[in-house]
Write a protein that holds these residues in place. Structure first.
Motif, PDB file in Angstrom:
ATOM      1  N   HIS A 461      17.078 104.067  96.091  1.00 51.98           N
ATOM      2  CA  HIS A 461      17.994 103.128  97.578  1.00 51.98           C
ATOM      3  C   HIS A 461      19.373 104.404  96.978  1.00 51.98           C
ATOM      4  CE1 HIS A 461      20.220 100.556  99.130  1.00 51.98           C
ATOM      5  NE2 HIS A 461      21.421 100.597  98.431  1.00 51.98           N
ATOM      6  N   ILE A 462      19.207 104.808  96.720  1.00 45.54           N
ATOM      7  CA  ILE A 462      20.737 106.001  96.317  1.00 45.54           C
ATOM      8  C   ILE A 462      19.881 106.893  97.469  1.00 45.54           C
ATOM      9  CG2 ILE A 462      22.487 107.631  95.075  1.00 45.54           C
ATOM     10  CD1 ILE A 462      21.861 104.982  93.049  1.00 45.54           C
ATOM     11  N   VAL A 463      18.998 107.472  96.893  1.00 44.68           N
ATOM     12  CA  VAL A 463      18.746 108.920  97.751  1.00 44.68           C
ATOM     13  C   VAL A 463      18.755 108.450  99.047  1.00 44.68           C
ATOM     14  CG1 VAL A 463      16.357 110.514  98.383  1.00 44.68           C
ATOM     15  CG2 VAL A 463      17.173 110.268  96.095  1.00 44.68           C
ATOM     16  N   ALA A 464      18.247 107.349  99.646  1.00 43.77           N
ATOM     17  CA  ALA A 464      17.797 106.832 100.589  1.00 43.77           C
ATOM     18  C   ALA A 464      19.505 106.910 102.028  1.00 43.77           C
ATOM     19  CB  ALA A 464      17.263 105.530 100.957  1.00 43.77           C
ATOM     20  N   VAL A 465      20.651 106.384 100.612  1.00 45.12           N
ATOM     21  CA  VAL A 465      21.812 106.377 101.169  1.00 45.12           C
ATOM     22  C   VAL A 465      22.329 107.563 101.661  1.00 45.12           C
ATOM     23  CG1 VAL A 465      23.907 105.637 101.328  1.00 45.12           C
ATOM     24  CG2 VAL A 465      22.272 104.188 100.772  1.00 45.12           C
ATOM     25  N   MET A 466      22.102 107.830 100.666  1.00 43.18           N
ATOM     26  CA  MET A 466      22.649 109.794 100.195  1.00 43.18           C
ATOM     27  C   MET A 466      21.568 110.512 101.869  1.00 43.18           C
ATOM     28  SD  MET A 466      24.360 110.395  97.828  1.00 43.18           S
ATOM     29  CE  MET A 466      25.405 112.100  98.255  1.00 43.18           C
ATOM     30  N   ARG A 468      21.021 109.037 104.253  1.00 41.36           N
ATOM     31  CA  ARG A 468      21.834 108.712 105.900  1.00 41.36           C
ATOM     32  C   ARG A 468      23.161 108.981 106.510  1.00 41.36           C
ATOM     33  NH1 ARG A 468      19.387 102.819 104.606  1.00 41.36           N
ATOM     34  NH2 ARG A 468      17.818 102.864 105.156  1.00 41.36           N
ATOM     35  N   THR A 469      24.185 109.719 105.155  1.00 41.69           N
ATOM     36  CA  THR A 469      25.002 110.292 105.176  1.00 41.69           C
ATOM     37  C   THR A 469      25.183 111.330 104.971  1.00 41.69           C
ATOM     38  OG1 THR A 469      25.773 109.974 102.911  1.00 41.69           O
ATOM     39  CG2 THR A 469      26.501 107.827 104.142  1.00 41.69           C
ATOM     40  N   ARG A 470      24.414 112.383 105.161  1.00 45.21           N
ATOM     41  CA  ARG A 470      24.294 113.578 104.685  1.00 45.21           C
ATOM     42  C   ARG A 470      24.304 114.410 103.985  1.00 45.21           C
ATOM     43  NH1 ARG A 470      25.331 115.076 110.589  1.00 45.21           N
ATOM     44  NH2 ARG A 470      23.848 113.900 112.021  1.00 45.21           N
ATOM     45  N   TRP A 471      24.193 113.098 102.543  1.00 48.50           N
ATOM     46  CA  TRP A 471      24.364 113.769 100.650  1.00 48.50           C
ATOM     47  C   TRP A 471      26.621 113.594 100.917  1.00 48.50           C
ATOM     48  CZ3 TRP A 471      20.997 113.888  97.372  1.00 48.50           C
ATOM     49  CH2 TRP A 471      19.726 113.458  97.246  1.00 48.50           C
ATOM     50  N   LYS A 472      27.023 112.791 101.650  1.00 46.69           N
ATOM     51  CA  LYS A 472      28.413 113.028 101.667  1.00 46.69           C
ATOM     52  C   LYS A 472      28.636 111.711 100.985  1.00 46.69           C
ATOM     53  CE  LYS A 472      32.550 112.311 104.623  1.00 46.69           C
ATOM     54  NZ  LYS A 472      33.480 112.468 105.436  1.00 46.69           N
ATOM     55  N   MET A 494      24.274 109.235  90.026  1.00 44.30           N
ATOM     56  CA  MET A 494      23.424 110.406  90.692  1.00 44.30           C
ATOM     57  C   MET A 494      23.306 111.511  89.136  1.00 44.30           C
ATOM     58  SD  MET A 494      24.901 110.857  93.708  1.00 44.30           S
ATOM     59  CE  MET A 494      23.830 112.745  94.732  1.00 44.30           C
ATOM     60  N   GLU A 495      23.702 111.502  88.509  1.00 48.15           N
ATOM     61  CA  GLU A 495      23.570 112.927  87.109  1.00 48.15           C
ATOM     62  C   GLU A 495      22.558 112.010  86.096  1.00 48.15           C
ATOM     63  OE1 GLU A 495      24.112 115.873  84.888  1.00 48.15           O
ATOM     64  OE2 GLU A 495      25.079 115.661  86.754  1.00 48.15           O
ATOM     65  N   ILE A 499      19.556 113.294  90.643  1.00 48.50           N
ATOM     66  CA  ILE A 499      19.723 113.396  92.165  1.00 48.50           C
ATOM     67  C   ILE A 499      20.349 113.972  92.890  1.00 48.50           C
ATOM     68  CG2 ILE A 499      20.137 112.365  94.128  1.00 48.50           C
ATOM     69  CD1 ILE A 499      20.397 109.209  92.823  1.00 48.50           C
ATOM     70  N   ARG A 500      19.630 115.307  93.264  1.00 46.16           N
ATOM     71  CA  ARG A 500      20.408 115.836  93.474  1.00 46.16           C
ATOM     72  C   ARG A 500      20.191 116.535  94.894  1.00 46.16           C
ATOM     73  NH1 ARG A 500      21.496 115.713  89.070  1.00 46.16           N
ATOM     74  NH2 ARG A 500      21.313 117.327  87.244  1.00 46.16           N
ATOM     75  N   ARG A 501      20.944 117.114  95.540  1.00 40.96           N
ATOM     76  CA  ARG A 501      20.726 117.396  97.225  1.00 40.96           C
ATOM     77  C   ARG A 501      19.434 118.463  97.205  1.00 40.96           C
ATOM     78  NH1 ARG A 501      24.843 118.933 101.600  1.00 40.96           N
ATOM     79  NH2 ARG A 501      23.840 119.432 103.469  1.00 40.96           N
ATOM     80  N   PRO A 502      18.251 117.960  97.979  1.00 42.47           N
ATOM     81  CA  PRO A 502      17.670 119.335  98.891  1.00 42.47           C
ATOM     82  C   PRO A 502      18.090 120.635  98.913  1.00 42.47           C
ATOM     83  CG  PRO A 502      16.827 116.895  99.355  1.00 42.47           C
ATOM     84  CD  PRO A 502      18.501 117.092  98.967  1.00 42.47           C
ATOM     85  N   GLY A 503      17.303 121.598  98.156  1.00 42.45           N
ATOM     86  CA  GLY A 503      18.177 122.726  98.063  1.00 42.45           C
ATOM     87  C   GLY A 503      19.273 123.046  97.766  1.00 42.45           C
ATOM     88  N   GLY A 504      20.074 121.791  97.173  1.00 47.84           N
ATOM     89  CA  GLY A 504      21.360 122.497  96.662  1.00 47.84           C
ATOM     90  C   GLY A 504      21.283 123.140  95.415  1.00 47.84           C
TER      91      GLY A 504
END
Length: 504
Positions: A461-466, A468-472, A494-495, A499-504
Motif C-alpha cells: 500500500h505504501i509503495v502504491a501511494v508513493m 502515485r505521489t511520484r515518491w514525494k 519505509m526504512e 522501501i526504496r525508490r527505484p533507481g534511487g
C-alpha cells in the motif's frame, strides 16, 4: 461619687442585745441621714431582714439565743439573703473569730468601741458596693434580654438561611445536571482532549480512558496510524492525578536506533563520540509525570530489556553512567502493530508485552465508525476556517456522502488533512472536496486464504501511494499527507519495510 449620692435612701439594721450600744450606733447613723432599724437578738434580726431587707446589717456576735455567727450562717444559706452586707461589730477582739466571720460571709469585722469616722467609711464602702451590685444586676438583666432577643433573631435568621440553602442546593443540583449535559454535548462536538465522536466505539474508548485515568496503571494504546493514539494518551494523562506534571512524548520510530537509548535514558559526558556534556533523558524529564512511548514496537531487543527494568523497578542508568537513577513515571505506550503477533514471532519480548498491556485501549479505525465522519469533518472545518480567518464554509450533501463512503486508510489524520486542503482551495461558500478523495478506491484485499502478511500488505500500500505521489513524502500533496501519517513516521516505516525508490 459624692457622699450625698452614696447615703441617699439607704437603711441600716443594728443588731445588739445591749440597748445602750444600739442607741449609740443609731445616733451616729441617723446623724448622716440614714434610716435605722433595731433588733435585740439574732432571731429578731433574721425576721427584720426577711421583712424589710436593709442595705447594711451591723451585727453583734455575743447575744442570747441565736448568736451572731449563727445569723451569718442562716443568711448565707438563704439564696435570697446571701448578698446582704453584714459588718460584724463586736467586743471580741480575736483573729480566729474575725476569720470565721469573714469566711461565713461578713464583709467587715469591727471591734468595739468603733470610731465614728471608721464606721462611716465602712458603711459608705458597703453602700457603694450595693450600688455596683444593683447596676451589675441591671446590666446582666439587660444582657440576658439582649441575648434572648439575639437568640430569637438568630433562630429566625437560621430558618431563613436553611430555606435559602435548600433552594441553593436544589438549584445547584439542577445546574450540575445541566452542566453535565452541556459537557457531554461539548465532548461530542468538540471532543475530549481533541477526541471527537459519538459512535459506540468512541464512547467505549472514552469510558475506558475515564476508568484508567484515576490510577497509575500502565496503558497500551493500539490502533492503526492516524486513529488518534496520541490524543488518547493525552486524555489519560490530562484526566489523572499527574495532569499538573509533564507529559513527555517519545516517537520510537522517528529516532535512529543508535540515539534512542540516549534519548530515553540520557548519557554522561564522554559516553560516546560527540557526547560533550551530560544529557538528561526523557525518563528523567518525566519524573513525577507521564511518558508516552509512541511506536513502541520499533524498540530494539536491547532497549526492550532496559525498558522492562524501568517498568519493574523504576531504575535505570544513563548511557556511560554507573549510578542507578530512580524515577516515578507513569508509562503510556502506543503501537499500530499487533504486539501479540510480534511476541509470537519473537520480535517483541513477552514479559515486556505483559508489563505494557496492563490496561489496553483500542482506537477504532475511521472506516469502523463512519457515523462520526460528518461530526469530525465539521469539527476540522470549523477549526481550520477560524485559523485561516476565512468566512464560514459548509459541506455540500454530495461531498459529505463521498466522505462517508471513502475507506480512509489514513483514518482521522487523513480526514483532517483532506479538510484542511479543501479549506485552502475553496473559493466559494461550499467546501470543495476533491473527487476522488485521496488516491481513489480502496486497494483490493487479498482473497481469504492468501498468504500475504500484514507487513506485506502495508508495504504494498505504501509503495502504491508513493508511486502515485511520484515518491514525494512531504508537503500537502505528499504521500504522508495522503496516508494521514507524519512524514517522520512514514520515513521510519519505509526504512523498516525496506522501501526504496527505484533507481534511487
Amino acid at each position: 461619687m459624692s457622699r450625698e449620692s452614696v447615703v441617699d435612701r439607704h437603711t441600716v439594721l443594728v443588731v445588739d442585745d445591749n440597748a445602750s450600744n444600739r442607741r449609740v450606733l443609731r445616733d451616729r447613723i441617723e446623724s448622716r441621714g440614714l434610716a435605722v432599724t433595731e433588733a435585740a437578738d439574732g432571731r429578731q434580726a433574721l425576721d427584720s431582714i426577711r421583712k424589710s431587707r436593709p442595705d447594711v446589717v451591723l451585727l453583734d456576735l455575743v447575744m442570747p439565743g441565736l448568736r451572731g455567727e449563727e445569723v451569718l450562717a442562716e443568711l448565707r444559706a438563704d439564696g435570697e439573703l446571701r448578698d446582704v452586707a453584714v459588718i460584724v461589730v463586736t467586743a471580741v477582739d480575736e483573729l480566729e473569730s474575725a476569720v470565721r466571720c469573714l469566711e461565713k460571709g461578713a464583709v467587715d469585722y469591727l471591734v468595739k468601741p468603733v470610731k465614728p469616722a471608721l464606721l462611716a467609711a465602712r458603711l459608705d464602702a458597703c453602700f457603694e458596693r450595693a450600688q455596683w451590685r444593683t447596676r451589675e444586676k441591671q446590666y446582666l438583666s439587660e444582657i440576658e434580654d439582649a441575648n434572648a432577643q439575639l437568640e430569637r433573631r438568630v433562630t429566625e435568621r437560621t430558618a431563613e438561611l436553611e430555606r435559602a440553602l435548600s433552594e441553593v442546593t436544589r438549584l445547584t443540583g439542577k445546574l450540575e445536571q445541566e452542566n453535565m449535559y452541556l459537557r457531554e454535548e461539548i465532548e461530542l462536538t468538540q471532543g475530549v482532549a481533541g477526541i471527537v465522536g459519538r459512535s459506540g466505539a468512541v464512547l467505549s474508548m472514552l469510558a475506558a480512558v475515564r476508568q484508567v485515568a484515576a490510577s497509575d496503571a500502565t496503558v497500551l494504546v493500539s490502533g492503526e496510524t492516524g486513529t488518534g493514539k496520541e490524543l488518547v494518551a493525552r486524555a489519560v494523562h490530562g484526566s489523572g492525578s499527574r495532569s499538573d506534571r509533564a507529559l513527555i512524548k517519545v516517537n520510537c520510530a522517528a529516532l535512529p536506533a543508535e540515539l534512542i537509548e540516549s534519548e530515553l535514558f540520557g548519557h554522561e559526558k564522554g559516553a560516546f563520540t560527540g557526547a560533550h556534556a551530560r544529557h538528561t533523558g526523557r525518563f528523567e524529564l518525566a519524573d513525577g509525570g507521564t511518558i508516552f512511548l509512541d511506536e513502541i514496537a520499533e524498540l530494539t531487543p536491547a532497549l526492550q530489556a532496559r525498558l522492562l527494568r524501568v517498568l519493574e523497578d523504576g531504575e535505570f542508568e544513563r548511557v556511560g553512567g554507573e549510578r542507578s537513577l530512580r524515577v516515578d513515571v507513569r508509562v503510556i505506550a502506543a503501537t499500530n502493530r499487533d504486539l501479540a503477533a510480534e511476541v509470537r514471532t519473537g520480535a517483541f519480548r513477552e514479559d515486556l508485552y505483559y508489563r505494557l498491556n496492563v490496561f489496553p485501549i483500542a482506537c477504532p479505525a475511521l472506516r469502523d465508525r463512519t457515523g462520526d465522519v460528518p461530526l469530525l469533518a465539521r469539527h476540522f472545518l470549523t477549526r481550520r476556517a477560524a485559523e485561516s480567518a476565512k468566512r464560514p464554509l459548509k459541506i455540500p450533501d454530495d461531498a459529505m456522502l463521498r466522505l462517508e463512503q471513502y475507506h480512509w486508510p489514513g483514518n482521522v489524520r487523513e480526514l483532517k488533512n483532506i479538510i484542511e486542503r479543501a479549506v485552502i482551495v475553496s473559493s466559494g461558500p461550499d467546501l470543495e472536496i476533491p473527487d476522488p478523495i485521496g488516491c481513489g478506491p480502496a486497494p483490493d484485499l487479498p482473497p481469504k486464504g492468501a498468504s500475504a502478511t500484514l507487513a506485506e500488505c502495508e508495504r504494498e500500500h505504501i509503495v502504491a501511494v508513493m508511486e502515485r505521489t511520484r515518491w514525494k513524502v512531504r508537503g500537502a500533496d505528499g504521500a504522508a499527507a495522503v496516508l494521514g501519517l507524519k512524514p517522520t513516521t512514514l520515513e521510519a516505516k519505509m526504512e523498516r519495510l525496506g522501501i526504496r525508490r527505484p533507481g534511487g
